[in-house]
Design a protein around this motif. Structure first.
Motif, mmCIF file in Angstrom:
data_model
loop_
_atom_site.group_PDB
_atom_site.id
_atom_site.type_symbol
_atom_site.label_atom_id
_atom_site.label_comp_id
_atom_site.label_asym_id
_atom_site.label_seq_id
_atom_site.Cartn_x
_atom_site.Cartn_y
_atom_site.Cartn_z
ATOM 1 N N GLY A 35 0.812 -1.220 0.000
ATOM 2 C CA GLY A 35 0.000 0.000 0.000
ATOM 3 C C GLY A 35 0.841 1.263 0.000
ATOM 4 O O GLY A 35 0.568 2.207 -0.746
ATOM 5 N N ILE A 36 1.872 1.272 0.820
ATOM 6 C CA ILE A 36 2.754 2.446 0.885
ATOM 7 C C ILE A 36 3.483 2.634 -0.443
ATOM 8 O O ILE A 36 3.537 3.747 -0.978
ATOM 9 C CB ILE A 36 3.757 2.297 2.050
ATOM 10 C CG1 ILE A 36 3.027 2.340 3.394
ATOM 11 C CG2 ILE A 36 4.818 3.394 1.985
ATOM 12 C CD1 ILE A 36 3.892 1.928 4.569
ATOM 13 N N SER A 37 4.047 1.564 -0.981
ATOM 14 C CA SER A 37 4.814 1.652 -2.225
ATOM 15 C C SER A 37 3.964 2.161 -3.378
ATOM 16 O O SER A 37 4.358 3.082 -4.099
ATOM 17 C CB SER A 37 5.388 0.282 -2.598
ATOM 18 O OG SER A 37 6.259 -0.180 -1.616
ATOM 19 N N PRO A 97 3.614 -8.466 -3.677
ATOM 20 C CA PRO A 97 3.405 -7.950 -5.033
ATOM 21 C C PRO A 97 4.699 -7.398 -5.639
ATOM 22 O O PRO A 97 5.590 -6.933 -4.919
ATOM 23 C CB PRO A 97 2.388 -6.827 -4.834
ATOM 24 C CG PRO A 97 1.683 -7.189 -3.564
ATOM 25 C CD PRO A 97 2.720 -7.846 -2.716
ATOM 26 N N PRO A 98 4.808 -7.443 -6.962
ATOM 27 C CA PRO A 98 6.000 -6.920 -7.635
ATOM 28 C C PRO A 98 6.194 -5.429 -7.351
ATOM 29 O O PRO A 98 5.229 -4.693 -7.157
ATOM 30 C CB PRO A 98 5.714 -7.144 -9.110
ATOM 31 C CG PRO A 98 4.635 -8.161 -9.160
ATOM 32 C CD PRO A 98 3.868 -8.034 -7.881
ATOM 33 N N PHE A 99 7.431 -5.014 -7.355
ATOM 34 C CA PHE A 99 7.837 -3.617 -7.178
ATOM 35 C C PHE A 99 7.476 -3.056 -5.803
ATOM 36 O O PHE A 99 7.392 -1.849 -5.619
ATOM 37 C CB PHE A 99 7.258 -2.715 -8.277
ATOM 38 C CG PHE A 99 7.459 -3.244 -9.661
ATOM 39 C CD1 PHE A 99 8.734 -3.361 -10.187
ATOM 40 C CD2 PHE A 99 6.386 -3.652 -10.414
ATOM 41 C CE1 PHE A 99 8.922 -3.866 -11.457
ATOM 42 C CE2 PHE A 99 6.562 -4.160 -11.696
ATOM 43 C CZ PHE A 99 7.835 -4.269 -12.224
ATOM 44 N N THR A 100 7.262 -3.930 -4.829
ATOM 45 C CA THR A 100 6.946 -3.481 -3.473
ATOM 46 C C THR A 100 8.248 -3.207 -2.730
ATOM 47 O O THR A 100 9.120 -4.060 -2.653
ATOM 48 C CB THR A 100 6.126 -4.533 -2.717
ATOM 49 O OG1 THR A 100 4.919 -4.768 -3.421
ATOM 50 C CG2 THR A 100 5.819 -4.088 -1.314
ATOM 51 N N LEU A 101 8.349 -1.991 -2.199
ATOM 52 C CA LEU A 101 9.529 -1.601 -1.427
ATOM 53 C C LEU A 101 9.400 -2.112 0.006
ATOM 54 O O LEU A 101 8.307 -2.141 0.567
ATOM 55 C CB LEU A 101 9.645 -0.074 -1.404
ATOM 56 C CG LEU A 101 9.717 0.624 -2.759
ATOM 57 C CD1 LEU A 101 9.649 2.128 -2.576
ATOM 58 C CD2 LEU A 101 10.958 0.234 -3.493
ATOM 59 N N ASP A 102 10.503 -2.492 0.618
ATOM 60 C CA ASP A 102 10.490 -2.907 2.013
ATOM 61 C C ASP A 102 10.702 -1.693 2.905
ATOM 62 O O ASP A 102 11.788 -1.462 3.436
ATOM 63 C CB ASP A 102 11.571 -3.959 2.290
ATOM 64 C CG ASP A 102 11.159 -5.341 1.889
ATOM 65 O OD1 ASP A 102 9.939 -5.609 1.843
ATOM 66 O OD2 ASP A 102 12.044 -6.160 1.606
ATOM 67 N N ILE A 103 9.660 -0.917 3.080
ATOM 68 C CA ILE A 103 9.731 0.289 3.891
ATOM 69 C C ILE A 103 9.613 -0.063 5.365
ATOM 70 O O ILE A 103 10.366 0.432 6.191
ATOM 71 C CB ILE A 103 8.635 1.278 3.447
ATOM 72 C CG1 ILE A 103 8.913 1.714 1.994
ATOM 73 C CG2 ILE A 103 8.571 2.483 4.376
ATOM 74 C CD1 ILE A 103 7.812 2.492 1.339
ATOM 75 N N ILE A 104 8.669 -0.931 5.681
ATOM 76 C CA ILE A 104 8.491 -1.412 7.051
ATOM 77 C C ILE A 104 9.295 -2.691 7.192
ATOM 78 O O ILE A 104 9.092 -3.640 6.462
ATOM 79 C CB ILE A 104 7.013 -1.683 7.352
ATOM 80 C CG1 ILE A 104 6.180 -0.424 7.183
ATOM 81 C CG2 ILE A 104 6.853 -2.251 8.759
ATOM 82 C CD1 ILE A 104 4.699 -0.674 7.267
ATOM 83 N N LYS A 105 10.195 -2.719 8.130
ATOM 84 C CA LYS A 105 11.048 -3.908 8.327
ATOM 85 C C LYS A 105 10.490 -4.786 9.408
ATOM 86 O O LYS A 105 10.017 -4.494 10.370
ATOM 87 C CB LYS A 105 12.470 -3.498 8.672
ATOM 88 C CG LYS A 105 13.122 -2.647 7.628
ATOM 89 C CD LYS A 105 13.575 -3.484 6.484
ATOM 90 C CE LYS A 105 14.242 -2.569 5.458
ATOM 91 N NZ LYS A 105 14.600 -3.144 4.275
#
Length: 111
Positions: free
Chosen positions: A54-56, A103-111
């Motif tokens: 959702g964030i990405s 999902p593709p192109f999802t950034l790992d913002i929350i670790k």
């Protein structure tokens, strides 16, 4: 609990999180993750993927639609929006099947 059940996660909760993200891209999945992250580590990881998704895609949509003043956003904006909903539907279906989906192109913002 045997080894096969150790990788199971709360399918309904993850599926609901994907569905909620259709209406509240970031807030709903993030709230569900914050409330349930300490209950089960496998479910928490699946919910983290939904929140990061959702964030990405909110960032991608914002940048795409912001760049519409140079006309490229008029092409990229609808594509990113459609991809968001396509990956959201795929994620809900995979969660219902018990498969953890990032999902593709999802950034790992929350670790």
């Amino acid at each position: 609990m045997n080894a096969q059940n150790a990788q199971l996660f709360d399918k309904a909760l993850v599926m609901v999180s994907f569905i909620v993200s259709a209406f509240t891209a970031v807030v709903g999945p993030l709230l569900i993750w914050v409330l349930k992250k300490d209950d089960d580590p496998v479910t928490a990881e699946a919910l983290r993927h939904v929140a990061n998704f959702g964030i990405s895609y909110t960032i991608y949509m914002f940048v795409a639609w912001l760049s519409s003043f140079i006309l490229i956003g008029l092409i990229i904006g609808p594509i990113v929006t459609v991809l968001f909903y396509v990956f959201l539907i795929i994620g809900a279906i995979k969660a219902n099947d018990g498969i953890m989906y990032k999902p593709p192109f999802t950034l790992d913002i929350i670790k």
